[in-house]
Scaffold this motif. Structure first.
Motif, PDB file in Angstrom:
ATOM      1  N   GLU A 189       0.835  -1.189   0.000  1.00  0.00           N
ATOM      2  CA  GLU A 189       0.000   0.000   0.000  1.00  0.00           C
ATOM      3  C   GLU A 189       0.873   1.243   0.000  1.00  0.00           C
ATOM      4  O   GLU A 189       1.996   1.220   0.494  1.00  0.00           O
ATOM      5  CB  GLU A 189      -0.896   0.008   1.241  1.00  0.00           C
ATOM      6  N   ILE A 190       0.368   2.326  -0.601  1.00  0.00           N
ATOM      7  CA  ILE A 190       1.090   3.594  -0.495  1.00  0.00           C
ATOM      8  C   ILE A 190       0.783   4.219   0.862  1.00  0.00           C
ATOM      9  O   ILE A 190      -0.216   3.910   1.497  1.00  0.00           O
ATOM     10  CB  ILE A 190       0.735   4.552  -1.642  1.00  0.00           C
ATOM     11  N   GLN A 199      -5.261   6.488   2.130  1.00  0.00           N
ATOM     12  CA  GLN A 199      -4.468   5.855   1.082  1.00  0.00           C
ATOM     13  C   GLN A 199      -5.204   5.874  -0.257  1.00  0.00           C
ATOM     14  O   GLN A 199      -4.613   6.154  -1.306  1.00  0.00           O
ATOM     15  CB  GLN A 199      -4.132   4.419   1.478  1.00  0.00           C
ATOM     16  N   GLY A 200      -6.497   5.579  -0.213  1.00  0.00           N
ATOM     17  CA  GLY A 200      -7.282   5.578  -1.441  1.00  0.00           C
ATOM     18  C   GLY A 200      -7.377   6.949  -2.074  1.00  0.00           C
ATOM     19  O   GLY A 200      -7.292   7.098  -3.302  1.00  0.00           O
ATOM     20  N   ALA A 201      -7.553   7.979  -1.235  1.00  0.00           N
ATOM     21  CA  ALA A 201      -7.640   9.350  -1.752  1.00  0.00           C
ATOM     22  C   ALA A 201      -6.321   9.769  -2.406  1.00  0.00           C
ATOM     23  O   ALA A 201      -6.307  10.427  -3.452  1.00  0.00           O
ATOM     24  CB  ALA A 201      -8.010  10.309  -0.623  1.00  0.00           C
ATOM     25  N   GLU A 207      -2.871   8.720  -9.514  1.00  0.00           N
ATOM     26  CA  GLU A 207      -3.194   8.091 -10.797  1.00  0.00           C
ATOM     27  C   GLU A 207      -3.808   9.093 -11.765  1.00  0.00           C
ATOM     28  O   GLU A 207      -3.582   9.015 -12.977  1.00  0.00           O
ATOM     29  CB  GLU A 207      -4.131   6.904 -10.558  1.00  0.00           C
ATOM     30  N   ALA A 208      -4.565  10.067 -11.235  1.00  0.00           N
ATOM     31  CA  ALA A 208      -5.121  11.122 -12.091  1.00  0.00           C
ATOM     32  C   ALA A 208      -4.023  11.982 -12.707  1.00  0.00           C
ATOM     33  O   ALA A 208      -4.221  12.575 -13.777  1.00  0.00           O
ATOM     34  CB  ALA A 208      -6.090  11.988 -11.288  1.00  0.00           C
ATOM     35  N   LEU A 209      -2.874  12.026 -12.036  1.00  0.00           N
ATOM     36  CA  LEU A 209      -1.714  12.748 -12.576  1.00  0.00           C
ATOM     37  C   LEU A 209      -0.863  11.869 -13.487  1.00  0.00           C
ATOM     38  O   LEU A 209       0.241  12.244 -13.871  1.00  0.00           O
ATOM     39  CB  LEU A 209      -0.843  13.268 -11.422  1.00  0.00           C
ATOM     40  N   ASP A 210      -1.391  10.699 -13.823  1.00  0.00           N
ATOM     41  CA  ASP A 210      -0.709   9.761 -14.725  1.00  0.00           C
ATOM     42  C   ASP A 210       0.619   9.278 -14.143  1.00  0.00           C
ATOM     43  O   ASP A 210       1.620   9.155 -14.850  1.00  0.00           O
ATOM     44  CB  ASP A 210      -0.494  10.396 -16.102  1.00  0.00           C
ATOM     45  N   VAL A 363     -11.434  12.367   5.787  1.00  0.00           N
ATOM     46  CA  VAL A 363     -10.499  12.620   4.685  1.00  0.00           C
ATOM     47  C   VAL A 363     -11.173  13.565   3.695  1.00  0.00           C
ATOM     48  O   VAL A 363     -12.318  13.338   3.294  1.00  0.00           O
ATOM     49  CB  VAL A 363     -10.106  11.306   3.972  1.00  0.00           C
ATOM     50  N   PHE A 364     -10.462  14.625   3.308  1.00  0.00           N
ATOM     51  CA  PHE A 364     -11.021  15.548   2.325  1.00  0.00           C
ATOM     52  C   PHE A 364      -9.895  16.199   1.535  1.00  0.00           C
ATOM     53  O   PHE A 364      -8.757  16.297   1.998  1.00  0.00           O
ATOM     54  CB  PHE A 364     -11.908  16.615   2.987  1.00  0.00           C
TER      55      PHE A 364
END
Length: 397
Positions: A189-190, A199-201, A207-210, A363-364
């Motif tokens: 996990e990261i 971690q999910g956020a 991943e959105a930043l490729d 988390v936000f």
């Protein structure tokens, strides 16, 4: 004759302790601040310089803007402390005498004996590191093509690794540079060991930043062009070609610490300190990443900027108390939450506000998280300098 009080280190712990000591010490004491650099670095923002080196003017604060005119400053790297003679030895042969010493020399990068890692990887422990990473990424992307982009590998998906990878992505997008980014984490996990929702956020935004995230296998070897991951007796390691490699996978004590005659961890050479910051020598206190500060049975304070910032105030006061023969204060770390920058975005977790208490959402991200991230850095800058200094730095934070 004045009592000589010496502080080693200009990080969060050192700067914070100096500010408190300036408030606490009387006319019969003389304060000397010794540090390798003549500036205080807001280290948790240094990753910004990977994208834009001009940010350093906002996060590298001259020592003279931090200390009072009455505090002496000596620029130099401490190489040893003679606890019997009460002398700090500096690189080049100079010495500084002390009656009371507060050690806040920070940490160095842990390479865990991985072959080739120290030789070929950048680390991110200061301005020079950030400048070199920026320059090498700039050069690698200039030499690359759209069909064969520059390969940037970041080892370690903790706080520094995540923020570094995001800054490289921001550099890529702002400059339309041909760059591929891979973030390698040996655990499954990261941001290992933290809240799965956090971690999910973080993963979603990376991943959105490729940014490609590789998890579950440790780096086993590095040579001039290749990072080897995993492998063992029955299988060959995976190979990652790279142009620039950055390692953010752990910390250890400063190499000079192992020669200091204080009780310390044999492996990391971080000094053992009680929860009042006193070490095995009652004239020497240790705080920040260089110290393993007791926090109950089998527990020590985390090596974070937040902990160092909070501890420095008590550590500085305790040095003054020890000089006067007063009881020392005990310190315990209270986590106020985590805010992590993802390029221009940010993610906050379990943030606690003074008076108000914990924020109702665990988390936000988005604008509120970004303002919080800026506010934390600005608040620290204001604490050690002035509000005007913090305001001038705001746009770069």
């Amino acid at each position: 004759m004045s009592t000589q009080v010496v502080v080693l280190g200009s990080g969060y712990a050192g700067a914070g302790a100096v500010k408190r000591l300036e408030e606490e010490l009387g006319y019969d004491a003389e304060l000397t601040w010794v540090a390798e650099h003549d500036y205080h670095l807001v280290l948790h923002e240094v990753h910004r310089c990977i994208r834009d080196p001009s940010v350093e003017s906002s996060i590298a604060i001259p020592i003279d803007d931090v200390k009072s005119p009455e505090t002496n400053f000596v620029k130099g790297r401490a190489t040893n402390v003679d606890v019997d003679e009460r002398v700090v030895e500096l690189e080049g042969g100079d010495t500084v005498d002390y009656d009371y010493l507060l050690v806040a020399i920070g940490s160095s990068t842990a390479f865990f004996g991985i072959d080739g890692l120290k030789k070929y990887a950048h680390q991110l422990k200061g301005l020079d590191d950030a400048r070199e990473i920026h320059q090498d990424i700039k050069q690698a992307s200039a030499d690359a093509s759209r069909d064969d982009p520059a390969k940037i590998v970041i080892g370690g998906a903790g706080l520094s690794g995540i923020q570094t990878a995001a800054e490289v992505a921001e550099y890529r997008d702002q400059n339309r540079a041909p760059i591929d980014i891979q973030l390698v984490e040996g655990m499954d996990e990261i941001f290992p060991g933290n809240d799965p929702e956090l971690q999910g956020a973080l993963r979603k935004r990376l991943e959105a930043l490729d940014i490609e995230i590789l998890r579950g296998d440790f780096i086993s070897n590095v040579d001039e062009e290749t990072v080897y991951i995993g492998g063992g007796e029955d299988e060959d390691p995976d190979e990652l070609a790279y142009d620039v490699l950055v390692w953010t996978g752990g910390i250890t004590g400063q190499p000079e610490a192992q020669d200091v005659d204080l009780e310390q961890d044999e492996r990391s050479h971080r000094f053992y300190a009680e929860d009042d910051f006193q070490t095995s020598d009652d004239r020497i206190f240790a705080v920040g990443d260089c110290a393993l500060v007791e926090q109950g049975a089998d527990n020590v304070a985390p090596p974070t900027a937040q902990a160092a910032w909070d501890a420095a105030d008590v550590a500085g006061e305790n040095v003054a108390r020890a000089m006067e023969g007063r009881p020392l204060k005990r310190w315990s770390f209270t986590d106020k939450g985590t805010v992590i920058s993802i390029g221009h975005d940010a993610v906050a977790h379990a943030v606690k506000f003074p008076v108000v208490g914990e924020f109702p959402v665990n988390v936000f991200g988005g604008p509120l998280a970004r303002v919080l991230k800026k506010g934390i850095a600005a608040n620290w800058i204001a604490d050690v300098t002035t509000v005007n200094h913090a305001l001038s730095a705001w746009s770069d934070l």
